[in-house]
Design a protein around this motif. Structure first.
Motif, PDB file in Angstrom:
ATOM      1  N   THR A  52      34.274  17.290  -2.637  1.00 10.86           N
ATOM      2  CA  THR A  52      33.506  16.177  -2.473  1.00 10.86           C
ATOM      3  C   THR A  52      31.932  16.443  -2.324  1.00 10.86           C
ATOM      4  O   THR A  52      31.284  15.570  -2.647  1.00 10.86           O
ATOM      5  CB  THR A  52      33.886  15.529  -1.184  1.00 10.86           C
ATOM      6  N   TYR A  53      31.410  17.639  -1.674  1.00 10.97           N
ATOM      7  CA  TYR A  53      30.239  18.110  -1.509  1.00 10.97           C
ATOM      8  C   TYR A  53      29.950  19.402  -2.321  1.00 10.97           C
ATOM      9  O   TYR A  53      30.024  20.280  -1.675  1.00 10.97           O
ATOM     10  CB  TYR A  53      29.781  18.315  -0.182  1.00 10.97           C
ATOM     11  N   PRO A  54      29.721  19.160  -3.708  1.00 14.62           N
ATOM     12  CA  PRO A  54      29.424  20.472  -4.604  1.00 14.62           C
ATOM     13  C   PRO A  54      28.371  21.319  -4.124  1.00 14.62           C
ATOM     14  O   PRO A  54      28.277  22.495  -4.584  1.00 14.62           O
ATOM     15  CB  PRO A  54      29.251  19.892  -5.835  1.00 14.62           C
ATOM     16  N   ASN A  55      27.590  21.040  -2.996  1.00 16.17           N
ATOM     17  CA  ASN A  55      26.705  21.864  -2.793  1.00 16.17           C
ATOM     18  C   ASN A  55      27.099  22.685  -1.684  1.00 16.17           C
ATOM     19  O   ASN A  55      26.373  23.659  -1.094  1.00 16.17           O
ATOM     20  CB  ASN A  55      25.275  21.291  -2.027  1.00 16.17           C
ATOM     21  N   LEU A  56      28.182  22.553  -1.102  1.00 16.27           N
ATOM     22  CA  LEU A  56      28.848  23.411  -0.124  1.00 16.27           C
ATOM     23  C   LEU A  56      30.029  24.241  -0.894  1.00 16.27           C
ATOM     24  O   LEU A  56      30.762  23.829  -1.820  1.00 16.27           O
ATOM     25  CB  LEU A  56      29.548  22.521   0.900  1.00 16.27           C
ATOM     26  N   ILE A  57      29.878  25.565  -0.564  1.00 18.50           N
ATOM     27  CA  ILE A  57      30.861  26.616  -0.987  1.00 18.50           C
ATOM     28  C   ILE A  57      31.311  27.473   0.353  1.00 18.50           C
ATOM     29  O   ILE A  57      30.465  27.684   1.059  1.00 18.50           O
ATOM     30  CB  ILE A  57      30.320  27.363  -2.113  1.00 18.50           C
ATOM     31  N   LEU A  58      32.636  27.976  -0.078  1.00 17.68           N
ATOM     32  CA  LEU A  58      33.303  28.824   0.646  1.00 17.68           C
ATOM     33  C   LEU A  58      33.074  30.202   0.331  1.00 17.68           C
ATOM     34  O   LEU A  58      33.595  30.169  -1.132  1.00 17.68           O
ATOM     35  CB  LEU A  58      34.738  28.415   1.253  1.00 17.68           C
TER      36      LEU A  58
ATOM     37  N   GLU B 145      35.990  40.356   6.775  1.00 22.30           N
ATOM     38  CA  GLU B 145      36.972  39.704   7.889  1.00 22.30           C
ATOM     39  C   GLU B 145      36.626  38.202   8.166  1.00 22.30           C
ATOM     40  O   GLU B 145      36.864  37.901   9.016  1.00 22.30           O
ATOM     41  CB  GLU B 145      37.298  40.699   9.163  1.00 22.30           C
ATOM     42  N   SER B 146      35.476  37.848   7.446  1.00 17.97           N
ATOM     43  CA  SER B 146      35.017  36.516   7.924  1.00 17.97           C
ATOM     44  C   SER B 146      34.988  35.459   6.418  1.00 17.97           C
ATOM     45  O   SER B 146      35.076  35.945   5.279  1.00 17.97           O
ATOM     46  CB  SER B 146      33.486  36.607   8.244  1.00 17.97           C
ATOM     47  N   VAL B 147      35.000  34.372   6.637  1.00 16.56           N
ATOM     48  CA  VAL B 147      34.899  33.387   5.694  1.00 16.56           C
ATOM     49  C   VAL B 147      33.419  32.480   6.072  1.00 16.56           C
ATOM     50  O   VAL B 147      33.238  32.224   7.402  1.00 16.56           O
ATOM     51  CB  VAL B 147      35.933  32.089   5.816  1.00 16.56           C
ATOM     52  N   ARG B 148      32.641  32.252   4.893  1.00 12.11           N
ATOM     53  CA  ARG B 148      31.503  31.511   5.416  1.00 12.11           C
ATOM     54  C   ARG B 148      31.235  30.331   4.590  1.00 12.11           C
ATOM     55  O   ARG B 148      31.917  30.246   3.496  1.00 12.11           O
ATOM     56  CB  ARG B 148      30.292  32.266   5.254  1.00 12.11           C
ATOM     57  N   LEU B 149      30.753  29.299   5.406  1.00 13.44           N
ATOM     58  CA  LEU B 149      30.403  27.892   4.580  1.00 13.44           C
ATOM     59  C   LEU B 149      28.925  27.918   4.393  1.00 13.44           C
ATOM     60  O   LEU B 149      28.032  28.036   5.177  1.00 13.44           O
ATOM     61  CB  LEU B 149      30.799  26.812   5.310  1.00 13.44           C
ATOM     62  N   TRP B 150      28.511  27.810   2.938  1.00 15.39           N
ATOM     63  CA  TRP B 150      27.107  28.031   2.482  1.00 15.39           C
ATOM     64  C   TRP B 150      26.697  26.548   2.088  1.00 15.39           C
ATOM     65  O   TRP B 150      27.705  25.709   1.351  1.00 15.39           O
ATOM     66  CB  TRP B 150      26.817  28.896   1.563  1.00 15.39           C
ATOM     67  N   ASN B 151      25.301  26.133   2.098  1.00 19.33           N
ATOM     68  CA  ASN B 151      24.878  25.072   1.512  1.00 19.33           C
ATOM     69  C   ASN B 151      24.049  25.848   0.536  1.00 19.33           C
ATOM     70  O   ASN B 151      22.857  26.263   0.817  1.00 19.33           O
ATOM     71  CB  ASN B 151      24.002  24.219   2.537  1.00 19.33           C
ATOM     72  N   ILE B 152      24.197  25.528  -0.786  1.00 20.85           N
ATOM     73  CA  ILE B 152      23.373  26.240  -1.845  1.00 20.85           C
ATOM     74  C   ILE B 152      22.226  25.459  -2.119  1.00 20.85           C
ATOM     75  O   ILE B 152      21.268  26.058  -2.800  1.00 20.85           O
ATOM     76  CB  ILE B 152      24.124  26.388  -3.019  1.00 20.85           C
TER      77      ILE B 152
ATOM     78  N   THR C  39      19.783  24.434   0.016  1.00 23.30           N
ATOM     79  CA  THR C  39      18.859  25.181   0.975  1.00 23.30           C
ATOM     80  C   THR C  39      19.169  26.411   1.219  1.00 23.30           C
ATOM     81  O   THR C  39      18.235  27.220   1.648  1.00 23.30           O
ATOM     82  CB  THR C  39      19.015  24.347   2.221  1.00 23.30           C
ATOM     83  N   GLY C  40      20.180  26.901   0.518  1.00 25.84           N
ATOM     84  CA  GLY C  40      20.449  28.590   0.631  1.00 25.84           C
ATOM     85  C   GLY C  40      20.835  28.891   2.114  1.00 25.84           C
ATOM     86  O   GLY C  40      20.694  30.186   2.362  1.00 25.84           O
ATOM     87  N   VAL C  41      21.362  28.109   2.817  1.00 26.17           N
ATOM     88  CA  VAL C  41      21.526  28.524   4.336  1.00 26.17           C
ATOM     89  C   VAL C  41      23.222  28.817   4.353  1.00 26.17           C
ATOM     90  O   VAL C  41      23.947  28.170   3.918  1.00 26.17           O
ATOM     91  CB  VAL C  41      21.268  27.445   5.188  1.00 26.17           C
ATOM     92  N   SER C  42      23.545  29.640   5.708  1.00 21.88           N
ATOM     93  CA  SER C  42      24.774  29.710   6.019  1.00 21.88           C
ATOM     94  C   SER C  42      25.118  28.954   7.060  1.00 21.88           C
ATOM     95  O   SER C  42      24.314  29.158   8.266  1.00 21.88           O
ATOM     96  CB  SER C  42      24.908  31.329   6.595  1.00 21.88           C
ATOM     97  N   VAL C  43      25.858  28.043   6.972  1.00 17.67           N
ATOM     98  CA  VAL C  43      26.025  26.818   7.706  1.00 17.67           C
ATOM     99  C   VAL C  43      27.128  27.111   8.975  1.00 17.67           C
ATOM    100  O   VAL C  43      26.988  26.944  10.042  1.00 17.67           O
ATOM    101  CB  VAL C  43      26.612  25.570   6.964  1.00 17.67           C
ATOM    102  N   LEU C  44      28.336  27.790   8.418  1.00 19.13           N
ATOM    103  CA  LEU C  44      29.228  28.056   9.528  1.00 19.13           C
ATOM    104  C   LEU C  44      30.045  29.453   9.175  1.00 19.13           C
ATOM    105  O   LEU C  44      30.031  29.802   7.874  1.00 19.13           O
ATOM    106  CB  LEU C  44      30.455  27.112   9.371  1.00 19.13           C
ATOM    107  N   ILE C  45      30.285  30.187  10.157  1.00 23.22           N
ATOM    108  CA  ILE C  45      31.110  31.460  10.011  1.00 23.22           C
ATOM    109  C   ILE C  45      32.388  31.323  10.694  1.00 23.22           C
ATOM    110  O   ILE C  45      32.445  31.024  11.883  1.00 23.22           O
ATOM    111  CB  ILE C  45      30.210  32.659  10.454  1.00 23.22           C
ATOM    112  N   PHE C  46      33.550  31.490   9.889  1.00 25.70           N
ATOM    113  CA  PHE C  46      34.946  31.607  10.461  1.00 25.70           C
ATOM    114  C   PHE C  46      35.334  33.130  10.700  1.00 25.70           C
ATOM    115  O   PHE C  46      35.634  33.557   9.766  1.00 25.70           O
ATOM    116  CB  PHE C  46      35.832  30.731   9.694  1.00 25.70           C
TER     117      PHE C  46
END
Length: 300
Positions: A38-44, A50-57, A59-66
């Motif tokens: 739905t939001y192709p600017n977001l990638i996992l 040992e982590s999963v990260r959600l990025w906004n490509i 703006t190039g920022v790391s949004v969330l760390i799981f």
């Protein structure tokens, strides 16, 4: 987007072939990437750290760390966004666990990442952490879980035990949080090594996976019991098939082999075809035949 051993995610312009962004943040190699439908600017990204990260490509920022208290305890090997819930994904790894994460409460924070820009007072985006998944289980597989995908609200997962398992989390509140109900299994031979990924087509009708002997197995994903459509092989394929992919119209199957070769099969609408075991193997729109390519495969 591409990533690997360096732990960097490189965003490429497919028209020019140039790298337009490089995302740094993971502390080790990256095993999987998944783009939001739905939001192709977001990638996992799933990492050895040992982590999963959600990025906004954008703006190039790391949004969330799981990661953290109830996160993975070893390499994260595979991730997949839920097909209808935009704020939900599943992950799996070398700690034998499969975890379902939901982060709807972070929606405002995520959407704000698209317009973020550094300022004199705030040079970095305020990345947030989520330590607790919605669901976690280690009972589906007893070894590394190297691939996971959604099939509607059910989960497909694979380990090194010659099978792909279709299951769902138990929603009975009287049961343990990690209890699951297995729906069915897709069994195939010679899949006792890890890091061999299966694939679903866009419409979630066809399931493809390779094995360590260079064979590709195709099932109709939504039949019960599972219906094997075809087994694909080629005399030159004798090494493990690490990755498979299916075209949007189900007429082409690709596989990536351990020696770096990519093999393609095209569906033939007219001719009959027989699989390895001597049984007729037809797809929904006809059998698969070799593609006109230098390094090509055939269905037996």
């Amino acid at each position: 987007a591409v990533a690997g051993l360096t732990g960097l995610i490189k965003i490429l312009d497919l028209q020019t072939g140039e790298m337009i962004k490089c995302l740094a943040g993971h502390g080790n190699s990256i095993n999987d990437l998944k783009i939001h439908s739905t939001y192709p600017n977001l990638i996992l990204s799933a990492s050895k750290d040992e982590s999963v990260r959600l990025w906004n490509i954008t703006t190039g920022v790391s949004v969330l760390i799981f990661a953290g208290a109830r996160g993975h305890r070893n390499e994260v090997l595979s991730v997949d966004f839920h097909p209808t819930d935009p704020w939900k994904f599943v992950s799996c790894g070398m700690d034998n666990t499969i975890k379902i994460w939901r982060f709807a409460e972070m929606e405002t924070h995520i959407l704000s990442s698209s317009s973020w820009a550094p300022s004199a007072t705030k040079m970095s985006f305020p990345t947030k952490y989520q330590q607790h998944p919605e669901f976690s289980t280690h009972t589906v597989h007893q070894n590394y879980v190297d691939c996971v995908r959604w099939l509607g609200n059910l989960v497909l997962s694979k380990s090194v035990d010659d099978r792909i398992v279709l299951w769902r989390p138990e929603d009975d509140t009287t049961r343990l949080k990690e209890s699951v109900r297995v729906v069915q299994e897709y069994k195939f031979a010679d899949a006792d090594i890890w890091f061999m990924r299966f694939a679903l087509d866009f419409h979630m009708n066809l399931l493809a996976v390779g094995n360590r002997m260079g064979k590709v197995f195709l099932w109709e994903a939504n039949t019960c019991p599972p219906r094997l459509v075809a087994k694909l092989s080629h005399p030159s394929l004798r090494l493990p098939i690490r990755q498979t992919a299916i075209s949007h119209d189900n007429n082409t199957v690709l596989c990536c082999c351990e020696d770096g070769s990519v093999v393609r099969w095209d569906r033939n609408q007219e001719e009959d075809v027989t699989n390895i075991d001597g049984e007729e193997a037809h797809g929904a729109a006809g059998p698969l035949r070799p593609a006109p390519a230098t390094n090509r495969g055939r269905s037996e």
